[in-house]
Every structure is written in structure tokens, then in C-alpha cells.
Design an enzyme around this catalytic site. Structure first.
Site, PDB file in Angstrom:
ATOM      1  N   HIS A 206       0.791  -1.240   0.000  1.00  0.00           N
ATOM      2  CA  HIS A 206       0.000   0.000   0.000  1.00  0.00           C
ATOM      3  C   HIS A 206       0.815   1.277   0.000  1.00  0.00           C
ATOM      4  O   HIS A 206       0.258   2.360  -0.070  1.00  0.00           O
ATOM      5  CB  HIS A 206      -0.937   0.025   1.218  1.00  0.00           C
TER       6      HIS A 206
HETATM    7  N1  UDP Z   1      -3.819  -5.343   8.553  1.00  0.00           N
HETATM    8  C1  UDP Z   1      -5.132  -5.774   8.709  1.00  0.00           C
HETATM    9  N2  UDP Z   1      -5.819  -6.207   7.603  1.00  0.00           N
HETATM   10  C2  UDP Z   1      -5.263  -6.246   6.353  1.00  0.00           C
HETATM   11  C3  UDP Z   1      -3.902  -5.809   6.224  1.00  0.00           C
HETATM   12  C4  UDP Z   1      -3.215  -5.363   7.340  1.00  0.00           C
HETATM   13  O1  UDP Z   1      -5.669  -5.779   9.812  1.00  0.00           O
HETATM   14  O2  UDP Z   1      -5.940  -6.638   5.403  1.00  0.00           O
HETATM   15  C5  UDP Z   1      -3.094  -4.870   9.749  1.00  0.00           C
HETATM   16  C6  UDP Z   1      -1.768  -5.528   9.996  1.00  0.00           C
HETATM   17  O3  UDP Z   1      -1.911  -6.723  10.742  1.00  0.00           O
HETATM   18  C7  UDP Z   1      -1.009  -4.469  10.767  1.00  0.00           C
HETATM   19  C8  UDP Z   1      -1.563  -3.183  10.233  1.00  0.00           C
HETATM   20  O4  UDP Z   1      -2.769  -3.515   9.545  1.00  0.00           O
HETATM   21  O5  UDP Z   1      -1.266  -4.539  12.146  1.00  0.00           O
HETATM   22  C9  UDP Z   1      -0.583  -2.557   9.308  1.00  0.00           C
HETATM   23  O6  UDP Z   1      -1.123  -1.458   8.721  1.00  0.00           O
HETATM   24  P1  UDP Z   1      -0.757  -1.059   7.234  1.00  0.00           P
HETATM   25  O7  UDP Z   1      -0.624  -2.291   6.399  1.00  0.00           O
HETATM   26  O8  UDP Z   1      -1.763  -0.058   6.805  1.00  0.00           O
HETATM   27  O9  UDP Z   1       0.701  -0.468   7.279  1.00  0.00           O
HETATM   28  P2  UDP Z   1       1.609   0.445   8.156  1.00  0.00           P
HETATM   29  O10 UDP Z   1       0.842   1.706   8.458  1.00  0.00           O
HETATM   30  O11 UDP Z   1       1.967  -0.340   9.374  1.00  0.00           O
HETATM   31  O12 UDP Z   1       2.779   0.649   7.274  1.00  0.00           O
END
Ligand code: UDP
Length: 359
Positions: A206
Site C-alpha cells: 500500500h
Molecule cells: N492489517 C489488517 N488487515 C489487512 C492488512 C493489514 O488488519 O488486510 C493490519 C496488519 O496486521 C497491521 C496493520 O494492519 O497490524 C498494518 O497497517 P498497514 O498495512 O496499513 O501499514 P503500516 O501503516 O503499518 O505501514
């Protein structure tokens, strides 16, 4: 009284995961005013998230939607200022590195309300990342800085920030420990997707550097298809931002590549724990892979979570198609594992530090 600003749901689910354990501890001791900057609280997926994580209903929802950074941050500044003027909190607590984090910190600092930053000191040293700008600026106007790692403490010291800095551990580890057993009891995702534990790859994507650069997006998606053609089952919960970009591409498909909607946090924990290898550009997912001791292939050129790389559990491959496939197919677990991210009681520690300073 605390005003907490966890951020917009759709693009920043990880801020909610960070907020959940801290909010639980705070509310045992004080009044928390929870400010939600986004507009997606009412949609299905968002409700599931709040419910699963046991996050209290936000006191304010500013309804700020997607938009250019300036527009979005500007709307948040105005909305948060109104809340802070009305509520007069003792301090404002912000999480992570989103536009909401910066907006919360900046508004508070201008009103002379102290700022406390959860997940302070992280650096990718890549200022093209919007998150890096948000982190650096937030750290420089924070009174209390809660660092998840020793590296983060060192990064702050290099920028001259030593006052109010605490090595607290990582609240996402608290969240994982609190939720994994609940997840294993409740989640049916493995059965639903007809997966066999340790026989599939899990992937998320993402970050703007991958979704907004068509060349990177194409390379990564082709790598996923190549892995599927090599006989691997690839589970890919597609982030809304990525879905929008992928819809505009003439993309290949394969029956082993399971492109599904984003899953709930509980389902995600179960998918991560049972994956053979995780491929991701998410910060949170890199750490969760590490905590579950699942080898991780990171689809970026740098990471803030350097301990995962130094210990051999995480390999940075960027958007290089050949590398992604090779490393994903050859990844194995290193023989040793040490936890660099605290003991799972970080939220309690943060609350005690806030109490010592502000109450
Ligand atoms: N996550 C979730 N569902 C999904 C994908 C990711 O609950 O379909 C959770 C994942 O377990 C983690 C968090 O979302 O705890 C991460 O968020 P994101 O992927 O938006 O990225 P970040 O902000 O950490 O880079």
C-alpha cells in the site's frame, strides 16, 4: 484529560492498532477524548476494526476524507483546533507517522498544549516518504517521545532530541499479544480460503512509492503472478488505494493468486502466523512477521525496523521482480530470535510516564 488522535481509518489502520492498548490503559486512570480524523468510521470494515480492537467510540469524528496532503492536513488542523479549544486537554497524544499525527501535534504545539508521540524516533532517512516528514516534524515539537527501539532513541539523539525521550517498547506488540489468542479462537479465515498452514505466502502492498509508481506496481504484481505460476498460493488482501491503481492496470491473474478485500485485524494475525513467508511494504506487517517468526520479504529499499533485517528475519528487495521471486522462494528462518520491541507491557509503561509528567 488526554486528547488522542489516532488518524484516518482507511489508509491508516495501523494507528488504530496502536491506539487500542494505550486507550485501554489510559481509561483505567483518566478521561480520554478520542478524536477520529477520518470519515470512514461508519463503513462496515471500519466498524469491524473498532469492534475487534475494543476501541471506544470516538468523541469526535472530523470527517476529513482523502485528498492532497495540504488539503487533508489543513482540514485536520482546523477540526482539531476546534476540539482542543473546546476540551482544553492537559496534553495531546499522537500515534505513528500519518498526516493526522502531524496535524494533531502541530495544532497542539501552537496552542501550547504538550504533545506526546507514540512511536517516536523512527527514520527511513528517505524524505520522499510523506511518513518521514510527518515523523521528523512531530518529534521536533513533542514533549514526551515514546520510542519503540534503541535505534529510535539513537536517531533522536542524532537530531539533538534527548529531553523527554523514553525507550518504551512497541505498542503493536502489546496489541498482538492481547489479540492473538482471541484471533485463533474466533477467526475462520484459514478454512474460508482453504489454506494449509505454512503452505502459502501472504502479501500486502500500500505504500505510495509502490502504488503510485506504475513501474513498481507492475513489477511487484508480476512477481506475485510468477510465484503463483511456480505453484505457490499467494494470499493478497488488497488495500483500497492499491485496488484503485490495479483496476487501472491491464493486470494478469492466476488462480493461485488470491486477491481478496482487506481482512480484519484478527484474521490478519491468523494469516500472518500461519504463513510460510510474508511479502510486504507495510511497517506493521514487517514487525508482526518478526514476532510470529515468519521470514519477511520487504518490498521497499529501506526500513525503519532495521533490527528485523540485521537479525536475518527480513530481507529488503524493493520492487525488483527477480529478487522478489528468488528471495520469496528461498527464504528460511534464521536459527536465532531475540525480541527488540519490549515486553508487551508498553501501553502500561506509557500511561505511567504520562501520569508522572502530566497528572
Ligand atoms: N492489517 C489488517 N488487515 C489487512 C492488512 C493489514 O488488519 O488486510 C493490519 C496488519 O496486521 C497491521 C496493520 O494492519 O497490524 C498494518 O497497517 P498497514 O498495512 O496499513 O501499514 P503500516 O501503516 O503499518 O505501514
Amino acid at each position: 484529560m488526554t486528547a488522542s488522535v489516532p488518524g484516518e481509518f482507511r489508509l491508516h489502520r495501523s494507528q488504530f492498532i496502536k491506539c487500542a492498548p494505550v486507550s485501554r490503559e489510559l481509561r483505567k486512570m483518566t478521561t480520554e477524548v478520542l478524536v477520529h480524523t477520518g470519515q470512514h468510521y461508519d463503513d462496515n470494515m471500519s466498524k469491524v476494526f473498532f469492534y475487534d480492537l475494543e476501541i471506544p467510540e470516538p468523541d469526535y469524528n472530523l470527517g476529513v476524507g482523502s485528498g492532497y496532503h495540504g488539503e487533508q492536513t489543513g482540514e485536520m488542523l482546523k477540526g482539531i483546533e476546534d476540539v482542543l479549544l473546546k476540551e482544553q486537554p492537559d496534553y495531546v497524544l499522537v500515534y505513528g507517522d500519518t498526516n493526522s499525527t502531524l496535524a494533531g501535534a502541530l495544532t497542539a504545539a501552537k496552542l501550547h498544549i504538550p504533545v506526546a508521540h507514540v512511536e517516536a524516533g523512527l527514520r527511513s532517512f528517505n524524505r520522499r516518504m510523506p511518513e518521514e516528514i510527518n515523523r521528523v516534524l512531530t518529534d521536533h515539537i513533542s514533549t514526551l517521545l515514546f520510542c519503540p527501539t534503541k535505534t529510535a532513541v539513537k536517531n533522536l539523539a542524532q537530531e539533538g532530541i534527548t529531553n523527554g525521550v523514553h525507550l518504551s517498547g512497541d505498542v503493536m506488540y502489546d496489541a498482538l499479544l492481547y489479540n492473538i489468542q482471541i484471533a485463533e479462537r474466533k477467526s475462520t479465515i484459514i478454512k474460508q480460503l482453504k489454506l494449509r498452514p505454512k503452505e502459502y505466502l501472504l502479501t500486502t502492498l500500500h505504500r505510495a512509492e509502490n502504488t503510485d509508481r506504475i513501474e513498481n506496481l507492475n513489477n511487484i504484481l508480476t512477481a506475485f503472478v510468477d510465484l503463483s505460476e511456480a505453484g505457490q498460493t499467494v494470499v493478497f488482501p488488497v488495500h483500497p488505494r492499491t485496488r484503485k491503481q490495479l483496476d487501472a492496470l491491464d493486470r494478469k491473474a492466476h488462480s493461485n493468486l488470491l486477491m481478496i478485500d482487506p481482512v480484519s485485524y484478527l484474521d490478519m494475525l491468523v494469516l500472518e502466523k500461519n504463513a510460510k513467508v510474508i511479502l510486504t511494504d507495510s511497517g506493521g506487517v514487517q514487525k508482526e512477521a518478526y514476532w510470529f517468526q515468519v521470514p519477511c520479504v520487504t518490498l521497499r529499499d529501506e526500513t525503519e525496523w532495521v533490527e528485523t533485517v540485521e537479525s536475518g528475519w527480513n530481507i529488503l528487495v524493493g520492487a525488483d521482480k527477480k529478487k522478489i521471486v528468488e528471495i520469496a522462494l528461498s527464504s528460511t528462518s534464521p536459527a536465532t530470535y531475540s525480541n527488540y520491541y519490549g515486553d508487551g507491557a508498553t501501553a502500561k509503561r506509557i500511561t505511567e510516564l504520562l501520569q508522572a509528567r502530566f497528572w
